[in-house]
Design a protein around this motif. Sequence first.
Motif, PDB file in Angstrom:
ATOM      1  N   GLU A  65      45.661  59.759 -38.406  1.00 40.14           N
ATOM      2  CA  GLU A  65      45.663  59.463 -36.368  1.00 40.14           C
ATOM      3  C   GLU A  65      44.768  60.079 -35.790  1.00 40.14           C
ATOM      4  O   GLU A  65      44.505  61.168 -35.857  1.00 40.14           O
ATOM      5  CB  GLU A  65      46.838  59.387 -36.249  1.00 40.14           C
ATOM      6  N   TYR A  66      43.955  59.158 -35.055  1.00 41.66           N
ATOM      7  CA  TYR A  66      43.009  60.420 -33.734  1.00 41.66           C
ATOM      8  C   TYR A  66      43.103  60.975 -32.438  1.00 41.66           C
ATOM      9  O   TYR A  66      44.365  59.945 -32.216  1.00 41.66           O
ATOM     10  CB  TYR A  66      41.903  59.571 -34.117  1.00 41.66           C
ATOM     11  N   HIS A  67      43.334  61.617 -32.359  1.00 39.53           N
ATOM     12  CA  HIS A  67      44.497  62.541 -31.564  1.00 39.53           C
ATOM     13  C   HIS A  67      43.000  63.519 -30.581  1.00 39.53           C
ATOM     14  O   HIS A  67      42.269  64.214 -31.256  1.00 39.53           O
ATOM     15  CB  HIS A  67      45.691  63.809 -30.786  1.00 39.53           C
ATOM     16  N   TYR A  86      39.835  63.449 -33.205  1.00 38.52           N
ATOM     17  CA  TYR A  86      39.569  64.605 -34.403  1.00 38.52           C
ATOM     18  C   TYR A  86      40.818  63.633 -34.960  1.00 38.52           C
ATOM     19  O   TYR A  86      42.035  63.449 -34.753  1.00 38.52           O
ATOM     20  CB  TYR A  86      39.459  66.009 -34.322  1.00 38.52           C
ATOM     21  N   PRO A  87      40.960  63.689 -36.740  1.00 35.80           N
ATOM     22  CA  PRO A  87      41.398  62.978 -37.419  1.00 35.80           C
ATOM     23  C   PRO A  87      43.068  64.322 -37.797  1.00 35.80           C
ATOM     24  O   PRO A  87      42.416  65.252 -37.465  1.00 35.80           O
ATOM     25  CB  PRO A  87      40.945  62.879 -38.707  1.00 35.80           C
ATOM     26  N   HIS A  88      44.183  64.024 -36.912  1.00 37.42           N
ATOM     27  CA  HIS A  88      45.082  64.450 -37.888  1.00 37.42           C
ATOM     28  C   HIS A  88      46.337  63.700 -38.947  1.00 37.42           C
ATOM     29  O   HIS A  88      46.562  61.840 -38.932  1.00 37.42           O
ATOM     30  CB  HIS A  88      45.427  64.553 -36.912  1.00 37.42           C
ATOM     31  N   SER A  89      46.552  64.916 -39.093  1.00 33.46           N
ATOM     32  CA  SER A  89      48.258  63.472 -39.869  1.00 33.46           C
ATOM     33  C   SER A  89      49.010  62.703 -39.491  1.00 33.46           C
ATOM     34  O   SER A  89      49.713  63.643 -38.060  1.00 33.46           O
ATOM     35  CB  SER A  89      48.534  64.820 -40.896  1.00 33.46           C
ATOM     36  N   TRP A  90      49.038  61.734 -39.799  1.00 34.02           N
ATOM     37  CA  TRP A  90      50.384  61.210 -38.776  1.00 34.02           C
ATOM     38  C   TRP A  90      51.518  60.830 -39.142  1.00 34.02           C
ATOM     39  O   TRP A  90      52.632  61.396 -38.045  1.00 34.02           O
ATOM     40  CB  TRP A  90      49.913  59.471 -38.729  1.00 34.02           C
TER      41      TRP A  90
END
Length: 976
Positions: free
Chosen positions: A207-209, A436-440
Amino acid sequence: MCAETPDYKSTLNLPKTDFPMRAGLPAREPGWLERWERIGIYDRLREKTGRPSFVLHDGPPYANGHLHIGHALNKTIKDMIVRSRQMMGYDSRYVPGWDCHGLPIEWKIEEQYRAKGLDKDAVPVVDFRQECRKFAEGWVDIQREEFKRLGVTGNWADPYLTMDFHAEAVIAEEFQKFLMNGTLYQGSKPVMWSPVEQTALAEAEVEYHDKESPTVWVKFKVAPAQGGNDLTDAYVVIWTTTPWTIPSNKAVVFGADYGYGLYEVTATPEECWAQVGERYILANKLAEQTFAKARLGEDQWRKVRDVPTSEFGGLSLIHPLAGVEGANGEWDDPRDFRAADFVTDDEGTGFVHCAPSHGLEEYELYRDLGMLAEVITYNVMPDGSFRDDMPFFGGKRILREAAKKGDWEGDANAAVIAKLAEVGGLLARGKIKHSYPHSWRSKAPVIYRNTPQWFAAIDRPVGDGQDTYGKTIRERALTSIDELVSWTPKTGRNRLHSMIEARPDWVLSRQRAWGVPLTCFVKKGARPEDPDFLLRDAEVNRRIVEAFEAEGADVWYVQGFKEKVLEGRADASDYEQVFDILDVWFDSGSTHAFVLRDRADGTEDGIADVYMEGTDQHRGWFHSSMLQACGTLGRAPYRAVVTHGFTLDEKGMKMSKSIGNTIVPQKVIEQYGADILRLWVAQSDYTADQRIGPEILKGTADGYRRLRNTMRFLLGALSSFTEADRVAPEEMPELERWVLHRLAELDRVVRDGYARYDFQGVFRSLFDFATSDLSAFYFDIRKDALYCDGDTARRRAARTVLDLLFHRLTTWLAPILVFTMEEVWLERFPGEDASVHLQDFPETPADWADAGLAAKWEQVRRARRTVTAALEVQRSAKEIGASLEAAPVVHVEDPEVLAALKSVAFDDICITSGLRLSADPSPAEAFRLPDVTGVGVIFERAEGEKCQRCWKILPDVGSHRHAGVCGRCDEALSQG
């Protein structure tokens, strides 16, 4: 009423029902759930033979926590689909399922281990897997009861679980099909990698944060060119938001069509890394802002000349850490310098530094050039640290365990920046906030990291001979999307098509423990490109599947299993066993095989009639199921895809525990009942994002009460109705035949709406009909006949229509309001085994439709609206208390409308004691409505006395046998 006039109230046909206006749903709904389970509703529906099959295949939720409002939305829509298809004559089956493998559950067990000070890696893998299994089993039981509480029907006694032994065996078998059909390969390429969970991640697990990252402008010196020129010793400047990738740099690329220039520093301020006389090559469009970042004013640099990209040919660059003392020659090789089509001149410098081990575009560039062996590095370890023997940076970590929420920044970026500054390799630095992509799962940032992984090739011909829809997985998927699948909403097609069209090969492997292993063996010493690298043996595959069927996938980890399955087929000492597990999306993508294909309540061809999930599943379950089935079945595993949006709060904001705006389904059920939650779903356009909150739920409950009141009226008026009271449609008054016409229209609307999954359209049509056509019009008019008539043809016709309404409204609304319509049905048709959910939608005769009659009654209703509005003016002025005190004169200009009004009992329709129709022009003082032309109303009071039974004011009151009543009531009393 004079003293001698009898009280006639007991002689009226007043409604009789015990159906309460106050629903009390939270307390009463569990009783209906128990009843349905006791009488076996779902199983009894399966006994209805000879029906066409309809199967909604359940996308499995993770078994790792209580339900949230998105679950409630999802499962309620599914339930409406299943129930409505059943009531439209299908054998509509629903097998709920759970996704039990993978990181979400494994991460929970690791958290428990960490809390106890235990090391996961020190525990035998089978023991750890058993902990995961027990955890999943517990949450399956909890979620099952929470789903059932929503009123969701299905085969709850026998759901599917991806961790069942048969499921694990089939998942392995499906993987083996990729092994045997030539699409499986091992490759080393950059994949999204979570250093925290130490595994590769799929796009659907990301997910993107927003994240704040350091940015650097780094100088790569142009290596001396043969013959020399003014570019020698100039610097090509790159810009990056990942300074930690600089030690892995192998090249710099430029845009072939951009304008570049050579620039010279002429003066410098304090605290500036640039030196007077240094020359930089920059994109002309970005030069000014680059110098501004370096704190250089416009008068401190000059453009020397334009540099056509043709001059870049043959140049190479020097890494800023080349030749640095202590570097041990790590970065001394010249850096490649070439054009690439992914370079942009929107931001940065017009140059891109390439670390092909940490960027997919760079990797693909050098793969296509056949130069991967020269540019791939293995500098970053699984935990996100630099390899220990790397000069300057060994052991430095890109990420660290968060000291505070959201703070994952390790010491690698800082170390690289500091070293670059020390050796004069920096021009500028800064910070940027970007998506930026993060692990959900862990919420930690991810990186691109080159690792050996297992892939399914989506552009390689599939060697299975199922080429009807294409030779490759991508071709088959795109053909399925366009030719085999219907999409609700239509935009779902475009979304999945664009994703499949552009996606890379599927990363199948995960470096975790809880899942189905990649059941394959690789030959020791062989390279992935060698033909004998993978053991492809049908007998070995069969043995593995049989073992999984009997003992589950845990058997793969038992000592000696490799030797057992390879015995007589291959020398076990020649092969290594793969212990990566499959991407859990492969598990759920394979469910069509062990649910639709293998179960008795599956489908004949293993294809679902519909998949229904949230829009995020275009990159999740819809996507993985499509790819997996196209690799094994040769086509999509579904015929239709229905997509819902996300749930938001009342202000349209994403729900978040930290904000405190979440809505918990259990809390809504405790306050209002599950039917109110289901009604919220039905009233919403689920194809878009949904808003929910206290005020919205309050409005939903208000609408529910209006509908409940409609059903209560029907029950009360139908008390003691028998078949002897039934009247044929052709013998009914026009008003009743108009209601039948509306039912014929609604029958089409309801069936078509349910078939198109348009629950909002179905409910809105039924609600408007119940509140506007019935409660505010038909019921309002016919109360007088129902309560005051004797055994008249008019009353019998009205009650016949009410019976027809009852059967249709209760069944049409049953897929939505499962508890309330059951209560309504049992109030009229009690019985130990009775249930509205055992009924089908009644067949509605097509000849009830009468367009001409409908057009006529549209004119009648328009004229009635003018009369009732005129009387409301008098009521507001306290001239009258009730409409029965009036006998207005209604002037109608249109002869056709006048004839229509004269052909019906217009005074009854307007609920007045008298009414006179006139073709004379309306007087100036007549009441009119702006949107109803040609109708004017003059108020006049009704003449006569008030009937003490029906309350109409009529001239004949008091002239009949029974005191104080009108002729109609006198006749009714005489019948009694």
